[in-house]
Design a protein around this motif. Sequence first.
Motif, PDB file in Angstrom:
ATOM      1  N   ALA A 112       0.826  -1.205   0.000  1.00 53.68           N
ATOM      2  CA  ALA A 112       0.000   0.000   0.000  1.00 53.68           C
ATOM      3  C   ALA A 112       0.864   1.261   0.000  1.00 53.68           C
ATOM      4  CB  ALA A 112      -0.899   0.005   1.232  1.00 53.68           C
ATOM      5  N   PRO A 113       0.326   2.388  -0.470  1.00 55.45           N
ATOM      6  CA  PRO A 113       1.033   3.659  -0.313  1.00 55.45           C
ATOM      7  C   PRO A 113       1.437   3.855   1.150  1.00 55.45           C
ATOM      8  CG  PRO A 113      -0.852   3.942  -1.743  1.00 55.45           C
ATOM      9  CD  PRO A 113      -0.956   2.559  -1.177  1.00 55.45           C
ATOM     10  N   TRP A 114       2.643   4.332   1.374  1.00 52.74           N
ATOM     11  CA  TRP A 114       3.223   4.208   2.707  1.00 52.74           C
ATOM     12  C   TRP A 114       3.683   5.510   3.350  1.00 52.74           C
ATOM     13  CZ3 TRP A 114       8.631   5.197   2.441  1.00 52.74           C
ATOM     14  CH2 TRP A 114       9.197   5.128   1.160  1.00 52.74           C
ATOM     15  N   CYS A 115       3.252   6.656   2.812  1.00 53.68           N
ATOM     16  CA  CYS A 115       3.696   7.921   3.409  1.00 53.68           C
ATOM     17  C   CYS A 115       3.231   8.049   4.858  1.00 53.68           C
ATOM     18  CB  CYS A 115       3.225   9.110   2.583  1.00 53.68           C
ATOM     19  SG  CYS A 115       1.452   9.223   2.322  1.00 53.68           S
ATOM     20  N   ALA A 116       1.988   7.652   5.145  1.00 59.14           N
ATOM     21  CA  ALA A 116       1.485   7.734   6.526  1.00 59.14           C
ATOM     22  C   ALA A 116       2.166   6.706   7.412  1.00 59.14           C
ATOM     23  CB  ALA A 116      -0.031   7.547   6.550  1.00 59.14           C
ATOM     24  N   MET A 117       2.448   5.534   6.873  1.00 60.73           N
ATOM     25  CA  MET A 117       3.156   4.525   7.649  1.00 60.73           C
ATOM     26  C   MET A 117       4.561   4.998   8.001  1.00 60.73           C
ATOM     27  SD  MET A 117       1.992   0.788   6.145  1.00 60.73           S
ATOM     28  CE  MET A 117       1.429   1.116   4.478  1.00 60.73           C
ATOM     29  N   PHE A 118       5.192   5.725   7.087  1.00 61.76           N
ATOM     30  CA  PHE A 118       6.527   6.256   7.355  1.00 61.76           C
ATOM     31  C   PHE A 118       6.495   7.247   8.516  1.00 61.76           C
ATOM     32  CE2 PHE A 118       9.378   9.936   6.588  1.00 61.76           C
ATOM     33  CZ  PHE A 118      10.575   9.334   6.956  1.00 61.76           C
ATOM     34  N   VAL A 119       5.591   8.217   8.468  1.00 65.42           N
ATOM     35  CA  VAL A 119       5.499   9.204   9.550  1.00 65.42           C
ATOM     36  C   VAL A 119       5.186   8.506  10.871  1.00 65.42           C
ATOM     37  CG1 VAL A 119       4.222  11.204  10.418  1.00 65.42           C
ATOM     38  CG2 VAL A 119       4.859  11.084   7.996  1.00 65.42           C
ATOM     39  N   SER A 120       4.290   7.527  10.822  1.00 66.22           N
ATOM     40  CA  SER A 120       3.932   6.778  12.030  1.00 66.22           C
ATOM     41  C   SER A 120       5.136   6.029  12.590  1.00 66.22           C
ATOM     42  CB  SER A 120       2.808   5.786  11.718  1.00 66.22           C
ATOM     43  OG  SER A 120       1.661   6.443  11.226  1.00 66.22           O
ATOM     44  N   TRP A 121       5.920   5.415  11.708  1.00 67.42           N
ATOM     45  CA  TRP A 121       7.119   4.675  12.118  1.00 67.42           C
ATOM     46  C   TRP A 121       8.119   5.600  12.792  1.00 67.42           C
ATOM     47  CZ3 TRP A 121      12.286   5.084  10.981  1.00 67.42           C
ATOM     48  CH2 TRP A 121      13.103   3.969  11.222  1.00 67.42           C
TER      49      TRP A 121
END
Length: 220
Positions: A112-121
Amino acid sequence: MTINAFTRALKPAARLVLGVSVAAGAALVAGPVFADQASGARSATVASHSVEQKTAGQVSAQSVLKIAESQIGVSENAAGGGTPFHSWYMSSPRAKETMARDGGSLQSYANAPWCAMFVSWVGEKAGARSTVGWDAYTVTYAKWFEANKRWGNEAKPGAVVFYSWDDKSVESIDHVGLVKQDNGDGTITAIEGNTGNGKVEQRIRPKSQVVGYGYPQYKA
């Protein structure tokens, strides 16, 4: 994978994958960020690589940005996944929470697109989950900040910046990153995952593309 357009463009049935179910008001305020400080035990363990989480106001913006910058150059695989941010999110209890909220399956997050996952990480690694937040869907992420009254229009270092390529509404949000600085010329510098090059990069973008900013509660 260039943008998160699919997160707002899909039809309701298809959007169950990563979620547009915005039973938001209560769901977001009760979500695992600022509101989670009263119930930290529920998500105390994120995986074997869990980082001790601190309460709001104990982590600085600069420490968050330092972690984000350390990931510059990390890239996705040919399928658009395969990053540490995907694997971390899928192994976290938050993935099960957002699946329950939005439907779909755990595997839906794999490419999935992962920009939000990156910030969350980044927030997780800084020990700032309780104030940076964690989500895989940009729109509900932004609405969470709104619901917690941590939303505004001023670019501040460490703020979570939400972009739209089409208009300035929250529902149209395509992409998210972390503000490094306001350049004073109508642009901001931000650190972002899932850029047009499929990498974590430092980008300069015009403020005209910004819908708003979420403000984690950082150490003064």
